[in-house]
Design a protein around this motif. Structure first.
Motif, PDB file in Angstrom:
ATOM      1  N   TYR A 162       0.820  -1.216   0.000  1.00  0.00           N
ATOM      2  CA  TYR A 162       0.000   0.000   0.000  1.00  0.00           C
ATOM      3  C   TYR A 162       0.851   1.261   0.000  1.00  0.00           C
ATOM      4  O   TYR A 162       0.648   2.162  -0.815  1.00  0.00           O
ATOM      5  N   TYR A 163       1.816   1.352   0.909  1.00  0.00           N
ATOM      6  CA  TYR A 163       2.588   2.585   1.032  1.00  0.00           C
ATOM      7  C   TYR A 163       3.576   2.763  -0.111  1.00  0.00           C
ATOM      8  O   TYR A 163       3.898   3.886  -0.485  1.00  0.00           O
ATOM      9  N   THR A 164       4.053   1.664  -0.664  1.00  0.00           N
ATOM     10  CA  THR A 164       4.921   1.770  -1.839  1.00  0.00           C
ATOM     11  C   THR A 164       4.158   2.416  -2.993  1.00  0.00           C
ATOM     12  O   THR A 164       4.671   3.295  -3.691  1.00  0.00           O
ATOM     13  N   PHE A 165       2.901   1.984  -3.174  1.00  0.00           N
ATOM     14  CA  PHE A 165       2.088   2.548  -4.244  1.00  0.00           C
ATOM     15  C   PHE A 165       1.675   3.976  -3.937  1.00  0.00           C
ATOM     16  O   PHE A 165       1.578   4.816  -4.848  1.00  0.00           O
ATOM     17  N   ALA A 166       1.421   4.301  -2.661  1.00  0.00           N
ATOM     18  CA  ALA A 166       0.932   5.637  -2.293  1.00  0.00           C
ATOM     19  C   ALA A 166       1.891   6.729  -2.758  1.00  0.00           C
ATOM     20  O   ALA A 166       1.460   7.802  -3.199  1.00  0.00           O
ATOM     21  N   ARG A 167       3.184   6.452  -2.699  1.00  0.00           N
ATOM     22  CA  ARG A 167       4.148   7.469  -3.138  1.00  0.00           C
ATOM     23  C   ARG A 167       4.043   7.705  -4.642  1.00  0.00           C
ATOM     24  O   ARG A 167       4.082   8.844  -5.114  1.00  0.00           O
ATOM     25  N   SER A 168       3.909   6.621  -5.409  1.00  0.00           N
ATOM     26  CA  SER A 168       3.740   6.770  -6.858  1.00  0.00           C
ATOM     27  C   SER A 168       2.446   7.514  -7.170  1.00  0.00           C
ATOM     28  O   SER A 168       2.387   8.336  -8.090  1.00  0.00           O
ATOM     29  N   PHE A 169       1.418   7.226  -6.393  1.00  0.00           N
ATOM     30  CA  PHE A 169       0.110   7.850  -6.603  1.00  0.00           C
ATOM     31  C   PHE A 169       0.179   9.364  -6.415  1.00  0.00           C
ATOM     32  O   PHE A 169      -0.239  10.136  -7.276  1.00  0.00           O
ATOM     33  N   THR A 170       0.735   9.805  -5.282  1.00  0.00           N
ATOM     34  CA  THR A 170       0.793  11.247  -5.019  1.00  0.00           C
ATOM     35  C   THR A 170       1.719  11.948  -5.995  1.00  0.00           C
ATOM     36  O   THR A 170       1.443  13.076  -6.419  1.00  0.00           O
ATOM     37  N   ASN A 171       2.819  11.307  -6.386  1.00  0.00           N
ATOM     38  CA  ASN A 171       3.711  11.913  -7.377  1.00  0.00           C
ATOM     39  C   ASN A 171       2.992  12.087  -8.707  1.00  0.00           C
ATOM     40  O   ASN A 171       3.119  13.116  -9.378  1.00  0.00           O
ATOM     41  N   GLY A 172       2.222  11.064  -9.116  1.00  0.00           N
ATOM     42  CA  GLY A 172       1.486  11.133 -10.375  1.00  0.00           C
ATOM     43  C   GLY A 172       0.422  12.220 -10.360  1.00  0.00           C
ATOM     44  O   GLY A 172       0.232  12.939 -11.343  1.00  0.00           O
ATOM     45  N   VAL A 173      -0.270  12.328  -9.227  1.00  0.00           N
ATOM     46  CA  VAL A 173      -1.308  13.358  -9.107  1.00  0.00           C
ATOM     47  C   VAL A 173      -0.681  14.744  -9.171  1.00  0.00           C
ATOM     48  O   VAL A 173      -1.203  15.659  -9.826  1.00  0.00           O
ATOM     49  N   ALA A 174       0.448  14.917  -8.480  1.00  0.00           N
ATOM     50  CA  ALA A 174       1.098  16.233  -8.416  1.00  0.00           C
ATOM     51  C   ALA A 174       1.547  16.732  -9.783  1.00  0.00           C
ATOM     52  O   ALA A 174       1.672  17.940 -10.001  1.00  0.00           O
ATOM     53  N   GLU A 175       1.777  15.806 -10.722  1.00  0.00           N
ATOM     54  CA  GLU A 175       2.234  16.194 -12.066  1.00  0.00           C
ATOM     55  C   GLU A 175       1.101  16.694 -12.949  1.00  0.00           C
ATOM     56  O   GLU A 175       1.347  17.151 -14.063  1.00  0.00           O
ATOM     57  N   ALA A 176      -0.145  16.598 -12.479  1.00  0.00           N
ATOM     58  CA  ALA A 176      -1.304  16.993 -13.291  1.00  0.00           C
ATOM     59  C   ALA A 176      -2.126  18.052 -12.543  1.00  0.00           C
ATOM     60  O   ALA A 176      -2.926  17.710 -11.662  1.00  0.00           O
ATOM     61  N   PRO A 177      -1.942  19.351 -12.852  1.00  0.00           N
ATOM     62  CA  PRO A 177      -2.645  20.427 -12.150  1.00  0.00           C
ATOM     63  C   PRO A 177      -4.164  20.270 -12.183  1.00  0.00           C
ATOM     64  O   PRO A 177      -4.842  20.608 -11.204  1.00  0.00           O
ATOM     65  N   ASP A 178      -4.729  19.777 -13.298  1.00  0.00           N
ATOM     66  CA  ASP A 178      -6.186  19.652 -13.369  1.00  0.00           C
ATOM     67  C   ASP A 178      -6.700  18.562 -12.436  1.00  0.00           C
ATOM     68  O   ASP A 178      -7.824  18.646 -11.929  1.00  0.00           O
ATOM     69  N   ILE A 179      -5.865  17.516 -12.178  1.00  0.00           N
ATOM     70  CA  ILE A 179      -6.271  16.496 -11.209  1.00  0.00           C
ATOM     71  C   ILE A 179      -6.232  17.072  -9.801  1.00  0.00           C
ATOM     72  O   ILE A 179      -7.113  16.796  -8.980  1.00  0.00           O
ATOM     73  N   VAL A 180      -5.220  17.884  -9.518  1.00  0.00           N
ATOM     74  CA  VAL A 180      -5.149  18.552  -8.216  1.00  0.00           C
ATOM     75  C   VAL A 180      -6.399  19.392  -7.999  1.00  0.00           C
ATOM     76  O   VAL A 180      -7.007  19.387  -6.920  1.00  0.00           O
ATOM     77  N   ALA A 181      -6.816  20.141  -9.059  1.00  0.00           N
ATOM     78  CA  ALA A 181      -8.023  20.968  -8.954  1.00  0.00           C
ATOM     79  C   ALA A 181      -9.265  20.096  -8.745  1.00  0.00           C
ATOM     80  O   ALA A 181     -10.164  20.445  -7.977  1.00  0.00           O
ATOM     81  N   LEU A 182      -9.310  18.956  -9.449  1.00  0.00           N
ATOM     82  CA  LEU A 182     -10.447  18.046  -9.306  1.00  0.00           C
ATOM     83  C   LEU A 182     -10.569  17.527  -7.871  1.00  0.00           C
ATOM     84  O   LEU A 182     -11.663  17.457  -7.308  1.00  0.00           O
ATOM     85  N   LEU A 183      -9.448  17.205  -7.270  1.00  0.00           N
ATOM     86  CA  LEU A 183      -9.462  16.629  -5.930  1.00  0.00           C
ATOM     87  C   LEU A 183      -9.696  17.666  -4.844  1.00  0.00           C
ATOM     88  O   LEU A 183     -10.220  17.351  -3.776  1.00  0.00           O
ATOM     89  N   GLY A 184      -9.275  18.889  -5.094  1.00  0.00           N
ATOM     90  CA  GLY A 184      -9.529  19.963  -4.134  1.00  0.00           C
ATOM     91  C   GLY A 184      -8.955  19.664  -2.766  1.00  0.00           C
ATOM     92  O   GLY A 184      -7.788  19.305  -2.616  1.00  0.00           O
ATOM     93  N   ASN A 185      -9.782  19.768  -1.736  1.00  0.00           N
ATOM     94  CA  ASN A 185      -9.325  19.585  -0.360  1.00  0.00           C
ATOM     95  C   ASN A 185      -8.825  18.174  -0.091  1.00  0.00           C
ATOM     96  O   ASN A 185      -7.980  17.956   0.779  1.00  0.00           O
ATOM     97  N   ASP A 186      -9.355  17.185  -0.809  1.00  0.00           N
ATOM     98  CA  ASP A 186      -8.917  15.803  -0.604  1.00  0.00           C
ATOM     99  C   ASP A 186      -7.419  15.666  -0.859  1.00  0.00           C
ATOM    100  O   ASP A 186      -6.722  14.948  -0.153  1.00  0.00           O
TER     101      ASP A 186
END
Length: 315
Positions: A20-44
């Motif tokens: 789980y935690y190994t994947f979590a780092r890849s997940f947050t890095n991937g999200v951070a590379e896409a500004p529109d995904i960051v906007a979609l997620l908002g406070n989450d």
């Protein structure tokens, strides 16, 4: 809505806790590379970053103790003792005295069986070092005495006892820490994580965010890789600890010793595998005097092979 959009969503439900935690780092890095995904997620997204940082701090607090650096030093000392004895034994195989050279060759057979000991995790390394000591003080004691290597036996024994003592002290120290805090944080992290995934999956099905597809294309293979790695390691017979095979007596017939095969699991602890049900045995070079091999081959849910070397000698 097309079928590919539905099939290509992030399939995290299959992700085991062990990765789980190994994947979590890849997940947050991937999200951070896409500004529109960051906007979609908002406070989450903001909450997730804060929570992940908190979990990292908490895991570090749980895993470390005042003994951490001392354990590393003790481990290096044990590694040096095992490696040093192996090097000295290897050199002694070229001794001009044929008796000493033969003693060294037979001792080296045993040591090579544990050649990966210094690269294993602490628990596995301790088990291997104990097995080596059993050989040095048991069926290989005559070789050790002939070569004058008793000081190496003492060094391995001393460094092993030091390592075991330090690890026990660390575990006792960690046992006093409140595990409930860790569980609460993991629960909160899981809730926020799956809420984020639900939003991303919804965007993927609607097909209105190209960067979502880019993220999914990167993450799903990573999930598959971690799943395969986790399940392979979970039932890999190479992770078992077969009991050392003592020196066997030459009879002119095939010698087929049957070592106990132990397997360590997270839930059940050490489990003794059953011959014929969990694994089969096969042998090589097991008739004449010299080095023989016993190969453990997993069956049913266990996979892979592990070979144990033993010695056949005349009485």
């Amino acid at each position: 809505m097309d079928m590919n959009s539905i099939l290509n969503v992030i399939h995290t439900k299959t992700l085991p806790n062990g990765t789980y935690y190994t994947f979590a780092r890849s997940f947050t890095n991937g999200v951070a590379e896409a500004p529109d995904i960051v906007a979609l997620l908002g406070n989450d997204y903001v909450e997730y970053n804060l929570l992940e940082a908190l979990v990292e701090q908490h895991l570090e607090w749980v895993n470390k103790s005042p003994d951490t650096e001392l354990i590393v030093v003790a481990d290096k000392r044990l590694d040096a003792a095992i490696t040093g004895l192996t090097a000295q034994t290897n050199a002694a195989t070229r001794d001009l005295d044929p008796v000493r050279a033969e003693s060294a060759r037979l001792l080296l057979v045993m040591l090579k069986n544990y050649r990966d000991a210094v690269r294993k995790a602490y628990d596995d390394e301790i088990a291997s070092a104990n097995a080596i000591l059993n050989h040095l003080n048991g069926d290989c004691s005559a070789y050790v005495t002939m070569l004058g290597f008793n000081n190496w036996t003492v060094e391995i024994q001393t460094s092993l006892e030091e390592l075991v003592s330090l690890i026990a002290h660390r575990d006792a120290h960690n046992a006093q820490k409140p595990e409930s805090n860790v569980r609460d944080i993991r629960k909160q992290m899981d809730i926020i994580y799956h809420r984020m995934v639900k939003k991303i999956n919804s965007a993927a099905i609607l097909g209105n965010m190209p960067s979502v597809f880019t993220l999914i294309t990167k993450l799903n293979p990573e999930i598959d890789r971690l799943n395969a790695q986790y399940h392979h390691a979970k039932y890999d017979i190479a992770a078992c600890e077969p009991a050392p095979i003592k020196q066997q007596v030459y009879t002119g017939q095939p010698v087929t010793p049957m070592p106990d095969v132990l397997y360590v699991t997270e839930k059940s602890g050490t489990v003794k595998l059953e011959l014929g049900k969990d694994y089969n045995l096969s042998y090589k070079n097991n008739v004449n005097v010299g080095n023989a091999e016993c190969t453990i081959t997993g069956k049913a849910k266990y996979r892979g092979k592990k070979t144990v070397t033993f010695i056949i000698a005349r009485t």
